[in-house]
Design a protein around this motif. Sequence first.
Motif, PDB file in Angstrom:
ATOM      1  N   TYR A   1       0.799  -1.222   0.000  1.00 42.92           N
ATOM      2  CA  TYR A   1       0.000   0.000   0.000  1.00 42.92           C
ATOM      3  C   TYR A   1       0.832   1.273   0.000  1.00 42.92           C
ATOM      4  O   TYR A   1       0.386   2.304  -0.490  1.00 42.92           O
ATOM      5  N   ASP A   2       2.036   1.189   0.559  1.00 41.06           N
ATOM      6  CA  ASP A   2       2.793   2.420   0.773  1.00 41.06           C
ATOM      7  C   ASP A   2       3.907   2.636  -0.233  1.00 41.06           C
ATOM      8  O   ASP A   2       4.712   3.541  -0.062  1.00 41.06           O
TER       9      ASP A   2
ATOM     10  N   GLN B   1       4.516   5.795  -1.944  1.00 44.12           N
ATOM     11  CA  GLN B   1       3.170   6.244  -2.331  1.00 44.12           C
ATOM     12  C   GLN B   1       2.978   7.646  -1.748  1.00 44.12           C
ATOM     13  O   GLN B   1       3.380   7.909  -0.616  1.00 44.12           O
TER      14      GLN B   1
ATOM     15  N   VAL C   1      -0.970  12.181   1.963  1.00 47.78           N
ATOM     16  CA  VAL C   1      -1.897  13.296   1.929  1.00 47.78           C
ATOM     17  C   VAL C   1      -1.245  14.538   2.558  1.00 47.78           C
ATOM     18  O   VAL C   1      -0.613  14.462   3.609  1.00 47.78           O
ATOM     19  N   GLY C   2      -1.350  15.647   1.859  1.00 52.02           N
ATOM     20  CA  GLY C   2      -0.895  16.902   2.429  1.00 52.02           C
ATOM     21  C   GLY C   2       0.579  17.204   2.274  1.00 52.02           C
ATOM     22  O   GLY C   2       0.992  18.332   2.431  1.00 52.02           O
TER      23      GLY C   2
ATOM     24  N   PRO D   1      -3.443   7.726  -5.946  1.00 49.26           N
ATOM     25  CA  PRO D   1      -4.105   7.793  -4.637  1.00 49.26           C
ATOM     26  C   PRO D   1      -3.100   8.182  -3.552  1.00 49.26           C
ATOM     27  O   PRO D   1      -1.945   7.756  -3.576  1.00 49.26           O
ATOM     28  N   HIS D   2      -3.557   9.011  -2.620  1.00 45.19           N
ATOM     29  CA  HIS D   2      -2.715   9.463  -1.515  1.00 45.19           C
ATOM     30  C   HIS D   2      -3.112   8.727  -0.240  1.00 45.19           C
ATOM     31  O   HIS D   2      -4.261   8.341  -0.074  1.00 45.19           O
ATOM     32  N   LEU D   3      -2.153   8.599   0.661  1.00 47.42           N
ATOM     33  CA  LEU D   3      -2.393   7.841   1.890  1.00 47.42           C
ATOM     34  C   LEU D   3      -2.757   8.776   3.031  1.00 47.42           C
ATOM     35  O   LEU D   3      -2.096   9.782   3.248  1.00 47.42           O
ATOM     36  N   ASP D   4      -3.794   8.384   3.772  1.00 52.31           N
ATOM     37  CA  ASP D   4      -4.118   9.142   4.988  1.00 52.31           C
ATOM     38  C   ASP D   4      -4.110   8.219   6.207  1.00 52.31           C
ATOM     39  O   ASP D   4      -4.653   8.554   7.247  1.00 52.31           O
TER      40      ASP D   4
ATOM     41  N   TYR E   1      -2.827   1.291   5.615  1.00 51.14           N
ATOM     42  CA  TYR E   1      -3.710   0.351   4.916  1.00 51.14           C
ATOM     43  C   TYR E   1      -3.005  -0.981   4.683  1.00 51.14           C
ATOM     44  O   TYR E   1      -3.267  -1.671   3.714  1.00 51.14           O
TER      45      TYR E   1
END
Lengths: 957, 178
Positions: A348-349, A357, A360-361, A412-415, A418
């Motif tokens: 995921y990362d 990956q 977010v932000g 897609p960004h990670l928050d 996952y």
Amino acid sequence: MPGLGASFGRGAATNYQQDLANSDCILIMGSNMAEAHPVGFRFPLQAKEKGAKLVHVDPRFSRTSALCDLHVPIRAGTDIAFLGGVINYVLTEEKWFKEYVLDYTNAATIIEEGFLDTEDLDGLFSGFQPDRAQYSPSEGHWGYEERGSHQQDRDQGQSRDEARVSEQGPGQEAEPSASPSDESHVQASEIDTSHVREVSEKLDSRGVHGPGLMGGASTHETERGSAVEAPAGEPLQDRTLKHPRCVMQILRRHFSRYTPAMVSEVCGCSEADFLRVAEWLCENSGREKTSAIVYAVGWTQHTTGVQNIRAASILQLLLGNIGRPGGGIMAMRGHTSIQGSTDIPTLYDLLPGYLPQPIVGEDRGGLDDYVRFEGLPTGYWTHTKKFMVSLLKAYYGDAAQPENDFHYDWLPHLDGDYSQLPFFDRMARGEVDGYILFGQNPAGGGPNAGLHRAGLRNLDWLVVHDWFEIESAVFWKDDPTGPPPSEIKTEVFFMPAASIPEKEGTFTNTQRLLQWHDKSVDPPGDCRSDAWYVYQLGKRLKKLYEGSADPKDQPLLNLTWDYDQEWPHPLPDGQPSRIEGEPDIARILQEINGRNLAEVDPATGQPKLVGGFEELREDGSTACGCWIYSGCYPEPNLNRPRQRVRTANPLQPEWGFAWPNNRRVMYNRASADPAGRPWSERKKLISWDEDQQRWVGLDVPDFEPDKPPEYRPSLDCTGMDAIAGNQPFIMKPDGRGWLYAPGKPKDGPLPVHYEPVESPVENALYPHQTIDPTTRFFEGPLNSLAHTPTREFPIVACTFRVTEHYLSGPMSRFNSWLNELMPAMFVELSPELAGEKGIVHGEWATIISARGEIEARALVTRRIRPLNLKGRILHQIGLPFHWGFAGESVGGIANDLTSLVADPNVSMHEAKVFACQIRSGRSRYPAGQPTKNYTPWPQRNPTPDTPPASQPEGHLR
Amino acid sequence: MSASKPSAKTSTRQPQPFSPQSLAKGSRLQGASLTHSVCPYCAVGCGLNIYSKRGEVIDVEGNPESPINEGTLCPKGANVFQLVHNPHRVKTVMYRAPYSDHWETKSLDWALDRIAERIKSAREKGFAAEDADGNRLNAVRNIGTLGGAVLDNEENYLIKKLFGAGLGVVSIENQARI
């Protein structure tokens, strides 16, 4: 393998398996190589035949132990205590390789004032935030001491070398210049990283970016930490190694309490055995000799897993064994292409080639902010933008243009986290709708498998791609501990998969070697390759979304997805293939290799394939699906993973393709001394050729091929120019191997022995800090823990593999030949424990943990010994984790006993050590009946085109 | 894709003392197509020689040329044959409806169409363009994929590309964490 990434720069095995035959001493620890990797074990045995010493340090006496010169039994989960003891021995006995350590490691580098070690804080490092159970490396001052005045140095025309602190006089404290005009500060303020720091800390609190595990995702994770925390480029050093804040002094102090007596008390081994291992390793390292370390999941599956490997890395750097023949750290991976699936990650990362990956932000300014945040100004990661832009071009094709930032925003960004464990935790609470399995069996193989099955029961729909009706496909009807089908809502699609001889493609093995496997025959019936499924599913999804103007659908609609091939294509025996719609795998590998979009290859009419990652560009003129694999398919007819040519070169460079750039021994610049000469004739690999002005030798240099050993960068150099000719670790911003890891791992710059999350024993080394303070928990009714020190569960359990079965059994318990060899689930225990509990060899025993209980046949054996911890007798048991409730052979699921906890770096669980109790007799949940009938020989037709006299024996239909 | 004959490889060996009966029997590998493969079990990466006749795998052996295994195989590698020829192999799509107690056999097209619809409707429900603070997210957090360590690199590439870069799914995971 973030431990390796943090230490050396790349999270992968440093050498190749055959090279173990060149070792003078091999320490096998956290691995039962003879049984889990039997064919790879040929090479340690070849070394032994040539006189090498083989050592096995492991809780269990196994076939590996039987073939080693020495087996040292230790308590499961005490590896850092043992290795820390060896490190302490090397330092106190002054056995470290001085020239190697001084130039090739960060031993001389000075650490920021304010850093406090576990010696100062009773088992914690500085920067610990108890409310968040995590470290802030910046607040803890883990970073390198910043260079006083770069501007001044440069004005005076000094080179980095000349500017070293040591020139100021031996042992003299480095006085940072009063001038605040630090170059890195200037740069930092220019790009305004304040929000980055803030975001990073915010995300840390949510546990984001557990770097991809074993594959070494954290390679980059680690370096990013350091990019924020420590200045890049040439740091301040004291080459006399006397400065109290230099890494060598910190190391000496940190490991000083790991004495032989302490090792014996914590690990339960004898001092004499421990000292013999330390002596052998030291005797067999240096100019003339090299030692290797072999590990596997016995080291990784701990809450301190990353630090186990860090400890081994520190030891190998001190002994000068990295980058040299017969040296290195051989990570024995457990799945055929688990290295590949982290290089081209289904994680995921990570994006392909260890590009993180997006978070977010972090990238309010888009791609350039990402590159500033993730890239490094010095060392090889200076090329981050080239790799990222080329990946976006491979993904989105013509839609990715400079004016739209190559549609970096579509990724897609990670928050949050996952990864598998937290995601199943959410799934079990009903927060996930759909899930797709590609050849993985969480219902039997997931840590705390009961919780994983609860997750699957709470899905709306599940797709299973597999060969057999594995536990994860039949959990709704065959789980003896589960509810009846009428209470399970999950809609299940079982998609029959093709087996290996029925499809083509590449695997990446444990030594980073890509090997292509040909397709021999068509798969039967409706069985299809996973590539076929994903390709056809993608086509259908594109059709479903056709014509949509919704911005969220544009990434899918613009995704390049064109791998059709001519059909029917012929099979090797000349027959036409029956399978329509199989994507052209070679074309996918070419996309991974990369193309120069500005140049057309006249032979193919397609954009020209690139020859390697050096050719990648950041202007959008190249597309590349995974930069570290670039060079594997440099010409239309040169599929290098498919090459199978034996040559006189013992490294066999024409057998397959090893990333990066076919280098077989990574960091091999270190096989030569600082001046570029081989350390010894016996351990020669590459060296500097004055006449040719090039690095030459048997291997491809893992270094700029024409950078002379005496090259020294000036302080304003960036990129690879900042790496000196005597700095072999080119992925590191300072070019050196990291004894001390300044930014990350998240649980500290140096390894510390902590007890497992579940242990019956207190931490003797740090009485006030029992377990790793940064461990993440997911406690709940389905995941109870027996916290250390537990009295209720006084026995230490570990899981292990046998040769005849594989993982949780999907590839072995449906196979009669293997079931015949290893027919039933068992538990290994000592005669002493069996006597205490009234358990009889061959009869049933029940093993209980805080999560549940399982039954198994008792295998009472002296191979597993009670340990004497300063007078206290401690029992250990071993459980193979291969069984489940589906297949020809069924039995208790060892993973029903293991727990869901996560180490802070990679969300790794702790199946290799947990607390349990054992009693005689059957469980309340007895194993059910096999779901498949034992079939001794596959029923099949006579071999075609073969006379009756030549037919094989066995049952013919 | 090439198919070479096995006889060339064995011709360099010394003549073997075959009995006339053995010679009459011959090897069933005679006339077989040889392809090179790699063992799908652990990560050692043993080379496999796969022999097939008329679209059927008839034998699997260790590749003697491979510098890694030099013809040897462990019990699992020797078992690759049973991964191909196996009475328990599922050869059609099977479907289990919610709360049902049995499988139903379905066609590939039927299943792929439904899976694509399920993915689309879950994505419509779960797609988030921004987080609560207005930061770009573009992520789907209610679908996931798991597995990849026993797949080919090219298959992993397609999974990450379609589900990650195409659909925005974030929980794409494999065996690396277990």
